[in-house]
Design a protein around this motif. Structure first.
Motif, short mmCIF file in Angstrom:
data_model
loop_
_atom_site.label_atom_id
_atom_site.label_comp_id
_atom_site.label_asym_id
_atom_site.label_seq_id
_atom_site.Cartn_x
_atom_site.Cartn_y
_atom_site.Cartn_z
N VAL A 107 0.86 -1.17 0.00
CA VAL A 107 0.00 0.00 0.00
C VAL A 107 0.90 1.23 0.00
N GLN A 153 0.80 5.28 -0.39
CA GLN A 153 -0.10 6.41 -0.37
C GLN A 153 0.33 7.50 -1.36
N ASN A 197 3.14 -6.63 1.30
CA ASN A 197 2.41 -6.03 2.41
C ASN A 197 3.15 -4.88 3.09
N PHE A 228 3.72 -0.96 3.80
CA PHE A 228 2.93 0.27 3.79
C PHE A 228 3.89 1.45 3.79
N THR A 279 6.44 -0.94 7.78
CA THR A 279 5.54 0.21 7.75
C THR A 279 6.35 1.49 7.85
#
Length: 226
Positions: free
Chosen positions: A130, A132, A146, A148, A166
């Motif tokens: 993911v 952004q 996976n 982020f 992350t």
């Protein structure tokens, strides 16, 4: 952002123009990239190539993906550096022949079109990632499953972000850094060039160039006396 002189190569992703892809490398990472290509509509896997006849013979003996040497790659194929280590050396060695490296984005990754367009050559975005808006990712980066990456972050060339990591918003990862499995980088943190964050660490302070940090919260190995 990117200091690599290559022009941006084609993007290999769902809905893009069909491409014939030749992988450079025949190890475990190449096998993972091939599995990604198998689920991207229009991506045609051409083979896995190595740099010498000796490497080809060794790979075939071990039963790897190796199908030929670099000189055998057809001119209509686009290249992808399917090696986990030595990506910088491989890219430098092949840059002279005028070929461009493609960028691969798994269909399950969530990433906006503007970010995709700016992805550097030779970069891989794995399944479930993911990313952004307003994130910039340079050349020859590996973004694992996976991962982020928060908004307005910058990931420079030759960075490896392992699965489950992350990154908060406005993080800056400098060239050649490594972020381990399931590590967390708090917002507005910088990881210096060649810096390393060990798996499972939580980084709340800036990491210096070439430093390695470990733990929750992460501290420099230098401060541990190692």
């Amino acid at each position: 952002l990117s200091t690599c002189p290559e022009t941006h190569g084609p993007k290999v992703l769902a809905g893009a123009e069909p491409r014939c892809i030749a992988l450079l490398g025949d190890g475990g990472h190449a096998a993972c990239v091939k599995a990604m290509l198998d689920v991207i509509p229009g991506a045609v896997y051409h083979g896995a190539y190595v740099m010498s006849q000796a490497s080809l013979a060794q790979g075939q003996q071990k039963g790897t993906l190796a199908t030929g040497v670099e000189a055998d790659i057809p001119p209509d194929a686009v290249l992808f550096p399917a090696v986990g280590a030595n990506r910088h050396r491989l890219a430098m060695s092949l840059r002279h022949d005028g070929r461009t490296f493609c960028t691969i984005v798994h269909p399950t990754a969530i990433i906006d079109s503007e970010t995709v367009a700016a992805l550097g050559p030779g970069t891989l975005i794995s399944e479930g990632a993911v990313i952004q808006p307003r994130v910039k990712i340079g050349a020859h980066c590996l973004i694992g499953p996976n991962v982020f990456i928060g908004h307005d972050s910058v990931v420079e060339d030759y960075t490896f972000i392992a699965g489950g990591a992350t990154l908060g918003g406005n993080v800056h990862i400098y060239k050649g850094a490594f972020v381990g499995l399931n590590a967390t980088i708090n917002p507005c943190i910088t990881i210096g060039a060649g810096g390393s964050v060990s798996s499972g660490s939580m980084v709340a302070v800036h990491v210096e160039d070439g430093d390695t940090v470990v733990g929750v919260p992460a501290v420099s190995l230098n401060n541990l006396g190692h």
